[in-house]
Design a protein around this motif. Sequence first.
Motif, PDB file in Angstrom:
ATOM      1  N   GLY A  84       0.790  -1.224   0.000  1.00 46.82           N
ATOM      2  CA  GLY A  84       0.000   0.000   0.000  1.00 46.82           C
ATOM      3  C   GLY A  84       0.821   1.272   0.000  1.00 46.82           C
ATOM      4  N   ALA A  85       2.145   1.144   0.140  1.00 52.11           N
ATOM      5  CA  ALA A  85       3.019   2.317   0.097  1.00 52.11           C
ATOM      6  C   ALA A  85       3.512   2.585  -1.331  1.00 52.11           C
ATOM      7  N   LEU A  86       3.252   1.647  -2.253  1.00 59.34           N
ATOM      8  CA  LEU A  86       3.746   1.763  -3.624  1.00 59.34           C
ATOM      9  C   LEU A  86       2.661   2.248  -4.572  1.00 59.34           C
ATOM     10  N   PHE A  87       3.089   2.974  -5.594  1.00 53.78           N
ATOM     11  CA  PHE A  87       2.167   3.397  -6.650  1.00 53.78           C
ATOM     12  C   PHE A  87       2.944   3.506  -7.944  1.00 53.78           C
ATOM     13  N   SER A 135       3.806 -10.324  -2.279  1.00 48.55           N
ATOM     14  CA  SER A 135       2.826 -11.272  -1.740  1.00 48.55           C
ATOM     15  C   SER A 135       1.416 -10.704  -1.828  1.00 48.55           C
ATOM     16  N   GLY A 136       1.311  -9.454  -2.277  1.00 48.50           N
ATOM     17  CA  GLY A 136       0.024  -8.775  -2.274  1.00 48.50           C
ATOM     18  C   GLY A 136      -0.099  -7.834  -1.091  1.00 48.50           C
ATOM     19  N   THR A 137       0.567  -8.170   0.005  1.00 52.14           N
ATOM     20  CA  THR A 137       0.565  -7.287   1.172  1.00 52.14           C
ATOM     21  C   THR A 137       1.927  -6.635   1.389  1.00 52.14           C
ATOM     22  N   GLU A 138       2.999  -7.345   0.993  1.00 52.01           N
ATOM     23  CA  GLU A 138       4.357  -6.809   1.098  1.00 52.01           C
ATOM     24  C   GLU A 138       5.080  -6.995  -0.225  1.00 52.01           C
ATOM     25  N   TYR A 154      -0.427   4.310   1.876  1.00 53.60           N
ATOM     26  CA  TYR A 154      -1.623   4.838   1.193  1.00 53.60           C
ATOM     27  C   TYR A 154      -1.565   6.356   1.021  1.00 53.60           C
ATOM     28  N   PRO A 155      -0.559   6.866   0.304  1.00 54.68           N
ATOM     29  CA  PRO A 155      -0.413   8.321   0.178  1.00 54.68           C
ATOM     30  C   PRO A 155      -1.533   8.998  -0.598  1.00 54.68           C
ATOM     31  N   GLY A 156      -2.152   8.309  -1.544  1.00 53.42           N
ATOM     32  CA  GLY A 156      -3.226   8.921  -2.332  1.00 53.42           C
ATOM     33  C   GLY A 156      -2.763  10.183  -3.033  1.00 53.42           C
ATOM     34  N   SER A 157      -3.694  11.001  -3.429  1.00 47.73           N
ATOM     35  CA  SER A 157      -3.367  12.229  -4.168  1.00 47.73           C
ATOM     36  C   SER A 157      -3.161  13.427  -3.241  1.00 47.73           C
ATOM     37  N   ARG A 158      -3.288  13.218  -1.929  1.00 48.08           N
ATOM     38  CA  ARG A 158      -3.134  14.326  -0.981  1.00 48.08           C
ATOM     39  C   ARG A 158      -1.691  14.619  -0.615  1.00 48.08           C
TER      40      ARG A 158
END
Length: 70
Positions: free
Chosen positions: A5-8, A35-38, A54-58
Amino acid sequence: KVPAGALFRRGEKWATFVIDNGKAMLRELEVGRSSGTETEVLKGLKEGESVILYPGSRVSPGQSVRPIVI
């Protein structure tokens, strides 16, 4: 490894935001298996660096941030 969730995606590459002296710094990465989570990070991060989950667009490069410890 980092939480997936930290990657984009940034174009064709993977990226994350690293917290450096209270600022969000954009970092491009070379990743390996997931692994899907890491996800394994092959290049672009040093051990012990903090990433934004989860940085998102903010979140934008150079923005002031502070870690939240749960």
